[in-house]
Motif scaffolding. Structure first.
Motif, PDB file in Angstrom:
ATOM      1  N   PHE A 151       0.849  -1.197   0.000  1.00  0.00           N
ATOM      2  CA  PHE A 151       0.000   0.000   0.000  1.00  0.00           C
ATOM      3  C   PHE A 151       0.885   1.247   0.000  1.00  0.00           C
ATOM      4  N   PRO A 152       0.921   2.010  -1.122  1.00  0.00           N
ATOM      5  CA  PRO A 152       1.795   3.193  -1.149  1.00  0.00           C
ATOM      6  C   PRO A 152       1.299   4.272  -0.195  1.00  0.00           C
ATOM      7  N   LEU A 153       2.213   4.860   0.523  1.00  0.00           N
ATOM      8  CA  LEU A 153       1.882   5.977   1.421  1.00  0.00           C
ATOM      9  C   LEU A 153       2.443   7.256   0.845  1.00  0.00           C
ATOM     10  N   GLY A 154       1.562   8.221   0.545  1.00  0.00           N
ATOM     11  CA  GLY A 154       2.034   9.552   0.141  1.00  0.00           C
ATOM     12  C   GLY A 154       2.260  10.322   1.428  1.00  0.00           C
ATOM     13  N   GLY A 155       1.460  11.364   1.653  1.00  0.00           N
ATOM     14  CA  GLY A 155       1.551  12.093   2.919  1.00  0.00           C
ATOM     15  C   GLY A 155       0.848  11.335   4.034  1.00  0.00           C
ATOM     16  N   GLY A 156      -0.032  10.421   3.660  1.00  0.00           N
ATOM     17  CA  GLY A 156      -0.794   9.658   4.650  1.00  0.00           C
ATOM     18  C   GLY A 156      -1.906  10.479   5.298  1.00  0.00           C
ATOM     19  N   ALA A 157      -2.099  11.709   4.829  1.00  0.00           N
ATOM     20  CA  ALA A 157      -3.045  12.626   5.476  1.00  0.00           C
ATOM     21  C   ALA A 157      -4.487  12.137   5.364  1.00  0.00           C
ATOM     22  N   TRP A 158      -4.839  11.608   4.210  1.00  0.00           N
ATOM     23  CA  TRP A 158      -6.215  11.162   4.030  1.00  0.00           C
ATOM     24  C   TRP A 158      -6.392   9.725   4.489  1.00  0.00           C
ATOM     25  N   VAL A 159      -5.452   8.849   4.110  1.00  0.00           N
ATOM     26  CA  VAL A 159      -5.652   7.424   4.412  1.00  0.00           C
ATOM     27  C   VAL A 159      -5.590   7.131   5.911  1.00  0.00           C
ATOM     28  N   HIS A 160      -4.856   7.928   6.670  1.00  0.00           N
ATOM     29  CA  HIS A 160      -4.773   7.583   8.089  1.00  0.00           C
ATOM     30  C   HIS A 160      -6.134   7.719   8.768  1.00  0.00           C
TER      31      HIS A 160
ATOM     32  N   ILE B 277       0.360  16.707   2.638  1.00  0.00           N
ATOM     33  CA  ILE B 277      -0.418  16.249   1.474  1.00  0.00           C
ATOM     34  C   ILE B 277       0.458  16.228   0.223  1.00  0.00           C
ATOM     35  N   THR B 278       0.442  15.118  -0.520  1.00  0.00           N
ATOM     36  CA  THR B 278       1.258  15.029  -1.742  1.00  0.00           C
ATOM     37  C   THR B 278       0.375  15.049  -2.984  1.00  0.00           C
ATOM     38  N   ILE B 279       0.986  15.437  -4.083  1.00  0.00           N
ATOM     39  CA  ILE B 279       0.228  15.456  -5.348  1.00  0.00           C
ATOM     40  C   ILE B 279      -0.029  14.026  -5.820  1.00  0.00           C
TER      41      ILE B 279
ATOM     42  N   LEU C  25       2.180   2.790  -9.578  1.00  0.00           N
ATOM     43  CA  LEU C  25       3.010   3.707  -8.794  1.00  0.00           C
ATOM     44  C   LEU C  25       3.180   4.989  -9.598  1.00  0.00           C
ATOM     45  N   ILE C  26       2.630   6.091  -9.084  1.00  0.00           N
ATOM     46  CA  ILE C  26       2.776   7.374  -9.782  1.00  0.00           C
ATOM     47  C   ILE C  26       4.172   7.911  -9.513  1.00  0.00           C
ATOM     48  N   GLU C  27       4.886   8.221 -10.598  1.00  0.00           N
ATOM     49  CA  GLU C  27       6.229   8.793 -10.434  1.00  0.00           C
ATOM     50  C   GLU C  27       6.156  10.320 -10.477  1.00  0.00           C
TER      51      GLU C  27
ATOM     52  N   HIS D 148      -6.516  26.629   0.016  1.00  0.00           N
ATOM     53  CA  HIS D 148      -7.647  26.395   0.925  1.00  0.00           C
ATOM     54  C   HIS D 148      -7.559  25.052   1.641  1.00  0.00           C
ATOM     55  N   LEU D 149      -6.540  24.266   1.329  1.00  0.00           N
ATOM     56  CA  LEU D 149      -6.493  22.935   1.931  1.00  0.00           C
ATOM     57  C   LEU D 149      -6.099  23.032   3.408  1.00  0.00           C
ATOM     58  N   VAL D 150      -7.092  23.026   4.235  1.00  0.00           N
ATOM     59  CA  VAL D 150      -7.017  23.008   5.694  1.00  0.00           C
ATOM     60  C   VAL D 150      -6.051  24.049   6.269  1.00  0.00           C
ATOM     61  N   GLY D 151      -4.803  23.663   6.517  1.00  0.00           N
ATOM     62  CA  GLY D 151      -3.835  24.602   7.097  1.00  0.00           C
ATOM     63  C   GLY D 151      -2.449  24.241   6.594  1.00  0.00           C
TER      64      GLY D 151
ATOM     65  N   ASP E  54     -12.908  24.844   4.191  1.00  0.00           N
ATOM     66  CA  ASP E  54     -13.799  23.695   4.016  1.00  0.00           C
ATOM     67  C   ASP E  54     -13.584  23.126   2.608  1.00  0.00           C
ATOM     68  N   PHE E  55     -14.115  21.922   2.352  1.00  0.00           N
ATOM     69  CA  PHE E  55     -14.134  21.407   0.979  1.00  0.00           C
ATOM     70  C   PHE E  55     -14.912  22.390   0.106  1.00  0.00           C
ATOM     71  N   ALA E  56     -14.587  22.448  -1.167  1.00  0.00           N
ATOM     72  CA  ALA E  56     -15.321  23.332  -2.071  1.00  0.00           C
ATOM     73  C   ALA E  56     -16.744  22.807  -2.283  1.00  0.00           C
TER      74      ALA E  56
ATOM     75  N   SER F  51     -11.478  17.098  -4.617  1.00  0.00           N
ATOM     76  CA  SER F  51     -10.147  17.629  -4.917  1.00  0.00           C
ATOM     77  C   SER F  51     -10.166  18.916  -5.747  1.00  0.00           C
ATOM     78  N   ASP F  52      -9.358  19.865  -5.323  1.00  0.00           N
ATOM     79  CA  ASP F  52      -9.176  21.112  -6.074  1.00  0.00           C
ATOM     80  C   ASP F  52      -8.071  20.944  -7.109  1.00  0.00           C
ATOM     81  N   LEU F  53      -6.964  20.317  -6.685  1.00  0.00           N
ATOM     82  CA  LEU F  53      -5.823  20.161  -7.596  1.00  0.00           C
ATOM     83  C   LEU F  53      -6.182  19.335  -8.838  1.00  0.00           C
TER      84      LEU F  53
ATOM     85  N   GLY G  36      -0.606  11.341  -3.934  1.00  0.00           N
ATOM     86  CA  GLY G  36      -1.744  10.812  -3.177  1.00  0.00           C
ATOM     87  C   GLY G  36      -3.045  11.454  -3.619  1.00  0.00           C
ATOM     88  N   THR G  37      -2.970  12.719  -3.972  1.00  0.00           N
ATOM     89  CA  THR G  37      -4.156  13.456  -4.418  1.00  0.00           C
ATOM     90  C   THR G  37      -4.677  12.892  -5.736  1.00  0.00           C
ATOM     91  N   VAL G  38      -3.750  12.646  -6.674  1.00  0.00           N
ATOM     92  CA  VAL G  38      -4.166  12.129  -7.984  1.00  0.00           C
ATOM     93  C   VAL G  38      -4.626  10.681  -7.841  1.00  0.00           C
TER      94      VAL G  38
HETATM   95  C1  FAD Z   1      -8.690  17.035   6.768  1.00  0.00           C
HETATM   96  C2  FAD Z   1      -8.435  17.085   5.288  1.00  0.00           C
HETATM   97  C3  FAD Z   1      -9.059  18.042   4.503  1.00  0.00           C
HETATM   98  C4  FAD Z   1      -8.811  18.112   3.119  1.00  0.00           C
HETATM   99  N1  FAD Z   1      -9.398  19.111   2.378  1.00  0.00           N
HETATM  100  C5  FAD Z   1      -9.158  19.176   1.054  1.00  0.00           C
HETATM  101  C6  FAD Z   1      -9.736  20.197   0.229  1.00  0.00           C
HETATM  102  O1  FAD Z   1     -10.498  21.067   0.693  1.00  0.00           O
HETATM  103  N2  FAD Z   1      -9.469  20.189  -1.092  1.00  0.00           N
HETATM  104  C7  FAD Z   1      -8.650  19.249  -1.640  1.00  0.00           C
HETATM  105  O2  FAD Z   1      -8.423  19.310  -2.843  1.00  0.00           O
HETATM  106  N3  FAD Z   1      -8.099  18.284  -0.890  1.00  0.00           N
HETATM  107  C8  FAD Z   1      -8.336  18.217   0.433  1.00  0.00           C
HETATM  108  N4  FAD Z   1      -7.781  17.210   1.160  1.00  0.00           N
HETATM  109  C9  FAD Z   1      -7.137  16.072   0.472  1.00  0.00           C
HETATM  110  C10 FAD Z   1      -5.709  16.260   0.171  1.00  0.00           C
HETATM  111  O3  FAD Z   1      -5.563  17.343  -0.746  1.00  0.00           O
HETATM  112  C11 FAD Z   1      -5.125  15.007  -0.497  1.00  0.00           C
HETATM  113  O4  FAD Z   1      -5.841  14.726  -1.670  1.00  0.00           O
HETATM  114  C12 FAD Z   1      -5.156  13.781   0.362  1.00  0.00           C
HETATM  115  O5  FAD Z   1      -4.716  14.087   1.675  1.00  0.00           O
HETATM  116  C13 FAD Z   1      -4.280  12.689  -0.253  1.00  0.00           C
HETATM  117  O6  FAD Z   1      -2.923  13.048  -0.288  1.00  0.00           O
HETATM  118  P1  FAD Z   1      -1.885  12.306   0.656  1.00  0.00           P
HETATM  119  O7  FAD Z   1      -0.520  12.699   0.245  1.00  0.00           O
HETATM  120  O8  FAD Z   1      -2.279  12.488   2.058  1.00  0.00           O
HETATM  121  O9  FAD Z   1      -2.106  10.777   0.178  1.00  0.00           O
HETATM  122  P2  FAD Z   1      -2.266   9.472   1.044  1.00  0.00           P
HETATM  123  O10 FAD Z   1      -3.376   9.646   2.025  1.00  0.00           O
HETATM  124  O11 FAD Z   1      -0.954   9.025   1.532  1.00  0.00           O
HETATM  125  O12 FAD Z   1      -2.715   8.466  -0.106  1.00  0.00           O
HETATM  126  C14 FAD Z   1      -3.948   8.595  -0.800  1.00  0.00           C
HETATM  127  C15 FAD Z   1      -4.097   7.395  -1.766  1.00  0.00           C
HETATM  128  O13 FAD Z   1      -3.135   7.508  -2.804  1.00  0.00           O
HETATM  129  C16 FAD Z   1      -2.275   6.353  -2.855  1.00  0.00           C
HETATM  130  N5  FAD Z   1      -0.947   6.874  -3.242  1.00  0.00           N
HETATM  131  C17 FAD Z   1      -0.215   7.819  -2.616  1.00  0.00           C
HETATM  132  N6  FAD Z   1       0.886   8.124  -3.336  1.00  0.00           N
HETATM  133  C18 FAD Z   1       0.856   7.329  -4.442  1.00  0.00           C
HETATM  134  C19 FAD Z   1       1.725   7.157  -5.568  1.00  0.00           C
HETATM  135  N7  FAD Z   1       2.831   7.894  -5.726  1.00  0.00           N
HETATM  136  N8  FAD Z   1       1.390   6.233  -6.492  1.00  0.00           N
HETATM  137  C20 FAD Z   1       0.252   5.501  -6.369  1.00  0.00           C
HETATM  138  N9  FAD Z   1      -0.606   5.619  -5.339  1.00  0.00           N
HETATM  139  C21 FAD Z   1      -0.314   6.521  -4.386  1.00  0.00           C
HETATM  140  C22 FAD Z   1      -2.374   5.757  -1.462  1.00  0.00           C
HETATM  141  O14 FAD Z   1      -2.088   4.370  -1.472  1.00  0.00           O
HETATM  142  C23 FAD Z   1      -3.827   6.035  -1.100  1.00  0.00           C
HETATM  143  O15 FAD Z   1      -4.681   5.098  -1.693  1.00  0.00           O
HETATM  144  C24 FAD Z   1      -7.964  17.150   2.526  1.00  0.00           C
HETATM  145  C25 FAD Z   1      -7.330  16.177   3.313  1.00  0.00           C
HETATM  146  C26 FAD Z   1      -7.536  16.139   4.672  1.00  0.00           C
HETATM  147  C27 FAD Z   1      -6.813  15.099   5.494  1.00  0.00           C
END
Ligand code: FAD
Length: 263
Positions: A25-34, A102-104, A151-153, A92-95, A174-176, A115-117, A106-108
């Motif tokens: 399980f790939p971990l980006g920032g782990g912000a959302w998955v945790h 937060i990583t790009i 695996l996103i490079e 606008h993403l939280v603080g 807040d979320f949009a 998602s805004d990005l 994990g976001t993608v």
């Molecule tokens: C409280 C909170 C509020 C938020 N509010 C907003 C908001 O208002 N607008 C907004 O746009 N976003 C918001 N976000 C989301 C944030 O922008 C990220 O999209 C989210 O946290 C995922 O990024 P991460 O690095 O934490 O990924 P992770 O949580 O680490 O991973 C997310 C998913 O991506 C996978 N992954 C990670 N990296 C890779 C990789 N390189 N290759 C393949 N798979 C991968 C993981 O396995 C997991 O399934 C919020 C997040 C939180 C925690």
């Protein structure tokens, strides 16, 4: 989140083998998955892969999968090349603390509806480079279901677009309720994306077709493109707004994004 085995690979080859072959399980920032994933057998921390870059490649900018929202928000390179749109889509993403996590990538990978990005990357027609796989357009990545691990490079964005990003929120962090990106690509025309519908971002193809190669649409034309976008995109209801409300907001938000990009 309970992790049974944790590995921090030092090379992309090792990470690929753990994620794609061993289904780690790939971990980006782990912000959302945790907050959302309860238990993981094998966690693959991508933080030692040196993927936290934003580099100028001449006609394109390459953003490594581990570049954070804060790096993106404050990148002079991105904000000069794209008229501040990357700052608008991350500020606008939280603080700041969370934006530093937060990583790009994990976001993608998450294809999150809020998602805004992703909306901005879709308008910019960004390409996604999956390690040891082909480069794909964000638009196809978002719409096609992927059965196999990946695996996103990095993410690659061409620098020549005129672009703007807009969002509407109840409070700043807040979320949009809805977001929109509009980009004029020289030689190709407009690409318009609408996200936080509340489902993931989608392209407004009829609106883009209507604008065609009109690089500087007037307000009336931009308004009509906004109306077309609100007709073709589907919307849902949640605590932040009803589908009818989002449809109305879409018209104005898309118009504003077009007018701002065309300035
Ligand atoms: C409280 C909170 C509020 C938020 N509010 C907003 C908001 O208002 N607008 C907004 O746009 N976003 C918001 N976000 C989301 C944030 O922008 C990220 O999209 C989210 O946290 C995922 O990024 P991460 O690095 O934490 O990924 P992770 O949580 O680490 O991973 C997310 C998913 O991506 C996978 N992954 C990670 N990296 C890779 C990789 N390189 N290759 C393949 N798979 C991968 C993981 O396995 C997991 O399934 C919020 C997040 C939180 C925690």
């Amino acid at each position: 989140m309970e992790i049974k085995e944790y590995v921090r690979p030092a090379s992309l080859d090792e990470a690929y083998s753990l994620v794609v072959e061993k289904k780690g399980f790939p971990l980006g920032g782990g912000a959302w998955v945790h907050m959302n994933v309860r238990s993981v057998e094998l966690a693959v921390d991508l933080s030692a892969l040196k993927l936290d870059y934003i580099v100028d490649k001449g006609d394109t900018v390459e953003i490594g999968a581990m570049a954070t929202a804060r790096q993106i928000e404050t990148s002079a390179l991105l904000n000069q090349a794209f008229s501040g749109a990357f700052a608008r889509a991350t500020e606008h993403l939280v603080g700041v603390q969370l934006r530093n996590l937060i990583t790009i990538g994990g976001t993608v990978a998450g294809k999150y509806g809020f998602s805004d990005l992703l909306t901005l990357l879709l308008a910019l027609d960004a390409k996604l480079m999956l390690y040891r796989d082909k480069t794909i357009e964000i638009a196809s990545f978002l719409t096609a279901a992927r059965e196999t691990p990946f695996l996103i490079e990095k993410i690659i964005v061409a620098k020549n677009a005129l672009v703007a990003f807009q969002s509407v929120r109840v409070t700043q962090n807040d979320f949009a309720i809805l977001n929109a990106g509009a980009a004029f690509h020289p030689g190709k025309g407009w690409q318009i994306a609408v996200g936080a519908r509340p489902a993931a971002a989608r392209l407004a193809l009829k609106a883009a077709q209507y604008l065609a190669m009109n690089r500087k649409p007037d307000e009336h034309t931009a308004k009509e493109a906004g109306r077309l976008a609100s007709e073709e995109i589907s919307f849902g209801s949640d605590v932040r707004g009803s589908d009818e409300y989002r449809k109305l907001v879409c018209e104005t938000l898309v118009m504003r994004a077009i007018m701002e990009a065309a300035k």
